[in-house]
Write an enzyme that holds these catalytic residues in place. Structure first.
Site, PDB file in Angstrom:
ATOM      1  N   HIS A  34      -9.269   1.046   5.214  1.00  0.00           N
ATOM      2  CA  HIS A  34      -7.977   1.216   5.897  1.00  0.00           C
ATOM      3  C   HIS A  34      -8.182   2.117   7.118  1.00  0.00           C
ATOM      4  O   HIS A  34      -9.001   3.032   7.094  1.00  0.00           O
ATOM      5  CB  HIS A  34      -6.952   1.831   4.937  1.00  0.00           C
ATOM      6  CG  HIS A  34      -5.564   1.795   5.469  1.00  0.00           C
ATOM      7  ND1 HIS A  34      -5.094   2.725   6.367  1.00  0.00           N
ATOM      8  CD2 HIS A  34      -4.544   0.925   5.249  1.00  0.00           C
ATOM      9  CE1 HIS A  34      -3.841   2.421   6.677  1.00  0.00           C
ATOM     10  NE2 HIS A  34      -3.475   1.338   6.007  1.00  0.00           N
ATOM     11  N   ASN A  43       0.867  -1.184   0.000  1.00  0.00           N
ATOM     12  CA  ASN A  43       0.000   0.000   0.000  1.00  0.00           C
ATOM     13  C   ASN A  43       0.904   1.234   0.000  1.00  0.00           C
ATOM     14  O   ASN A  43       1.543   1.524   1.005  1.00  0.00           O
ATOM     15  CB  ASN A  43      -0.881  -0.038   1.258  1.00  0.00           C
ATOM     16  CG  ASN A  43      -1.688   1.231   1.448  1.00  0.00           C
ATOM     17  OD1 ASN A  43      -1.810   2.051   0.538  1.00  0.00           O
ATOM     18  ND2 ASN A  43      -2.257   1.399   2.638  1.00  0.00           N
ATOM     19  N   SER A  58       3.802  -2.530  10.085  1.00  0.00           N
ATOM     20  CA  SER A  58       5.265  -2.558  10.158  1.00  0.00           C
ATOM     21  C   SER A  58       5.871  -3.901   9.769  1.00  0.00           C
ATOM     22  O   SER A  58       6.862  -4.333  10.360  1.00  0.00           O
ATOM     23  CB  SER A  58       5.743  -2.111  11.548  1.00  0.00           C
ATOM     24  OG  SER A  58       5.301  -0.780  11.813  1.00  0.00           O
ATOM     25  N   GLU A  63      -6.617   4.515   8.189  1.00  0.00           N
ATOM     26  CA  GLU A  63      -6.457   5.954   7.920  1.00  0.00           C
ATOM     27  C   GLU A  63      -7.740   6.529   7.322  1.00  0.00           C
ATOM     28  O   GLU A  63      -8.086   7.684   7.572  1.00  0.00           O
ATOM     29  CB  GLU A  63      -5.242   6.178   6.993  1.00  0.00           C
ATOM     30  CG  GLU A  63      -3.946   5.964   7.746  1.00  0.00           C
ATOM     31  CD  GLU A  63      -2.793   5.433   6.905  1.00  0.00           C
ATOM     32  OE1 GLU A  63      -2.846   5.512   5.662  1.00  0.00           O
ATOM     33  OE2 GLU A  63      -1.830   4.911   7.508  1.00  0.00           O
ATOM     34  N   LYS A 120      -0.010   4.248  -0.247  1.00  0.00           N
ATOM     35  CA  LYS A 120      -0.694   5.409   0.359  1.00  0.00           C
ATOM     36  C   LYS A 120      -0.537   6.634  -0.551  1.00  0.00           C
ATOM     37  O   LYS A 120      -0.492   6.487  -1.756  1.00  0.00           O
ATOM     38  CB  LYS A 120      -0.170   5.662   1.772  1.00  0.00           C
ATOM     39  CG  LYS A 120      -0.166   4.399   2.629  1.00  0.00           C
ATOM     40  CD  LYS A 120       0.083   4.680   4.072  1.00  0.00           C
ATOM     41  CE  LYS A 120       0.164   3.363   4.832  1.00  0.00           C
ATOM     42  NZ  LYS A 120       0.226   3.530   6.261  1.00  0.00           N
ATOM     43  N   GLU A 142      -4.945  -5.325  10.732  1.00  0.00           N
ATOM     44  CA  GLU A 142      -3.918  -4.304  10.906  1.00  0.00           C
ATOM     45  C   GLU A 142      -4.130  -3.602  12.255  1.00  0.00           C
ATOM     46  O   GLU A 142      -4.919  -2.655  12.345  1.00  0.00           O
ATOM     47  CB  GLU A 142      -4.016  -3.262   9.798  1.00  0.00           C
ATOM     48  CG  GLU A 142      -3.858  -3.840   8.408  1.00  0.00           C
ATOM     49  CD  GLU A 142      -3.340  -2.783   7.435  1.00  0.00           C
ATOM     50  OE1 GLU A 142      -2.233  -2.967   6.928  1.00  0.00           O
ATOM     51  OE2 GLU A 142      -4.026  -1.780   7.222  1.00  0.00           O
ATOM     52  N   GLY A 171       2.829   1.954  10.656  1.00  0.00           N
ATOM     53  CA  GLY A 171       3.763   3.062  10.472  1.00  0.00           C
ATOM     54  C   GLY A 171       4.510   3.441  11.746  1.00  0.00           C
ATOM     55  O   GLY A 171       5.140   4.495  11.801  1.00  0.00           O
TER      56      GLY A 171
HETATM   57  C1  PEP Z   1      -0.583  -0.024   6.187  1.00  0.00           C
HETATM   58  O1  PEP Z   1      -0.746   1.169   6.170  1.00  0.00           O
HETATM   59  O2  PEP Z   1      -1.428  -0.773   5.680  1.00  0.00           O
HETATM   60  C2  PEP Z   1       0.614  -0.542   6.839  1.00  0.00           C
HETATM   61  C3  PEP Z   1       0.606  -1.764   7.266  1.00  0.00           C
HETATM   62  O3  PEP Z   1       1.665   0.345   6.999  1.00  0.00           O
HETATM   63  P1  PEP Z   1       3.121   0.010   7.587  1.00  0.00           P
HETATM   64  O4  PEP Z   1       3.576  -1.274   6.946  1.00  0.00           O
HETATM   65  O5  PEP Z   1       3.976   1.169   7.183  1.00  0.00           O
HETATM   66  O6  PEP Z   1       2.962  -0.126   9.049  1.00  0.00           O
END
Ligand code: PEP
Length: 254
Positions: free
Chosen positions: A96, A9, A214, A98, A11, A168, A174
Site C-alpha cells: 500500500h 481497507n 476515494s 502508505e 487501515k 491506487e 483519502g
Molecule cells: C486506500 O487507502 O486503499 C484507499 C483507496 O483509501 P480511500 O478510499 O479512503 O481513498
C-alpha cells in the site's frame, strides 16, 4: 457476468470491539441476500478474530493489511502468512502507498512479500500507483510499470489465480479526489498489458485489477463499469456500513 472483488481497507481504524460491531452492521444489511462479488474487509491484525467471528457463515471474507516474509522467529512486531491463514484470512494487501511512504517499503521487499503470500496459499493484493507530481509530468505509466514488473519478475504465471493488482493513484487516496473513469480504464488496460507481456493473454485476462482512491457509492458505478476495472479497494468508505454495502450492491448490478 463479471465477478468483482470489493475489498475494504480499514487501515489503523477499529479495534476488536468497534470492528466486530462494524462487521455485524455490514453483514446485517445482507441477511437473507446473496451476492456474487467477493466481499472482503481488511481490519487491523488485532481485530481480525472479531471480524472473522462476525462473518462466520455469511460469505464475507477477511484479509490482512500487511505481512512479513519469514515464517516465525525473532521478528518483534511482525506477523507471518501462516498466522494470517490460521486466523481465517484469505487475502493480504501488499505494498500500500502508505507502507511505501511511511515505512520505506521497496519494490524488492514488496516482491518478496507477494511471493511469500502466494506461496503460502493466500491471495495477494499488490498496490501500485503514482504520486501527483508523477502524473503531472506524464510519468504515471513508467512509475506503475516499474512497480508491477518488480513483482511480476519474481512470480511465475501459475501465481495468477492468487494475484490481484490494485491501481491506487496516490493523489486520489483519502483526498476525495478520484481518477476519472477514463483515467482508471487507461491505466488498468496498461497494467493488464504488462501482465500479458509476462504471462500471456489468457492469464492477463484472468487477473483482477482493482481501482482504489476515494471510491464511494456516488462514483462506484462509473468506475466499476469500465471494462478493465474488476473491483475496488476502498478505504474511508469501507468504514461506513451503508457506503461499503452500497458499493457491493452496485457491483452486483453491473
Ligand atoms: C486506500 O487507502 O486503499 C484507499 C483507496 O483509501 P480511500 O478510499 O479512503 O481513498
Amino acid at each position: 457476468m463479471r465477478t468483482f472483488l470489493i475489498a475494504g481497507n480499514w487501515k489503523m481504524n477499529a479495534g476488536p470491539t468497534d470492528a466486530g460491531k462494524l462487521a455485524k452492521e455490514i453483514t446485517s444489511k445482507w441477511a437473507g441476500k446473496t451476492f456474487s462479488s467477493e466481499a472482503l474487509l481488511c481490519p487491523p491484525y488485532i481485530s481480525i478474530p472479531a471480524v472473522q467471528q462476525a462473518f462466520d457463515g455469511t460469505g464475507f471474507q477477511t484479509g490482512a493489511q500487511n505481512v512479513y516474509i519469514e515464517d516465525d522467529g525473532a521478528f518483534t512486531g511482525e506477523i507471518s502468512t501462516s498466522m494470517i491463514k490460521d486466523a481465517g484470512c484469505t487475502y493480504v494487501i501488499i505494498g500500500h502507498s502508505e507502507r511505501r511512504e511511511y515505512f520505506s517499503e521497496s519494490d524488492e521487499f514488496i516482491a518478496s512479500k507477494t511471493k511469500k503470500t502466494i506461496d503460502s496459499g493466500l491471495k495477494a493484493i499488490l498496490c501500485v500507483g503514482e504520486v501527483l507530481e508523477e502524473r503531472k509530468s506524464g510519468n504515471q505509466e513508467k512509475v506503475v510499470e516499474k512497480q508491477v514488473n518488480a513483482v511480476l519478475n519474481h512470480l511465475s504465471a501459475d501465481a495468477s489465480d492468487h494475484f490481484v493488482i490494485a491501481y491506487e493513484p496516490v493523489w486520489a487516496i483519502g483526498t476525495g479526489e478520484t481518477a476519472s473513469p477514463e483515467q482508471a480504464q487507461e491505466m488498468h488496460k496498461f497494467i493488464r498489458s504488462l501482465v500479458e507481456k509476462s504471462w500471456g493473454k489468457a492469464k492477463a485476462d484472468g487477473v483482477r485489477i482493482l481501482y482504489g482512491g476515494s471510491m464511494k457509492p456516488g462514483n462506484a458505478k462509473e468506475l466499476l463499469g469500465q471494462p478493465d476495472v474488476d473491483g475496488g479497494l476502498i478505504g474511508g468508505a469501507s468504514l461506513d456500513a451503508d457506503s461499503y454495502s452500497k458499493i457491493l450492491e452496485i457491483s452486483e448490478s453491473i
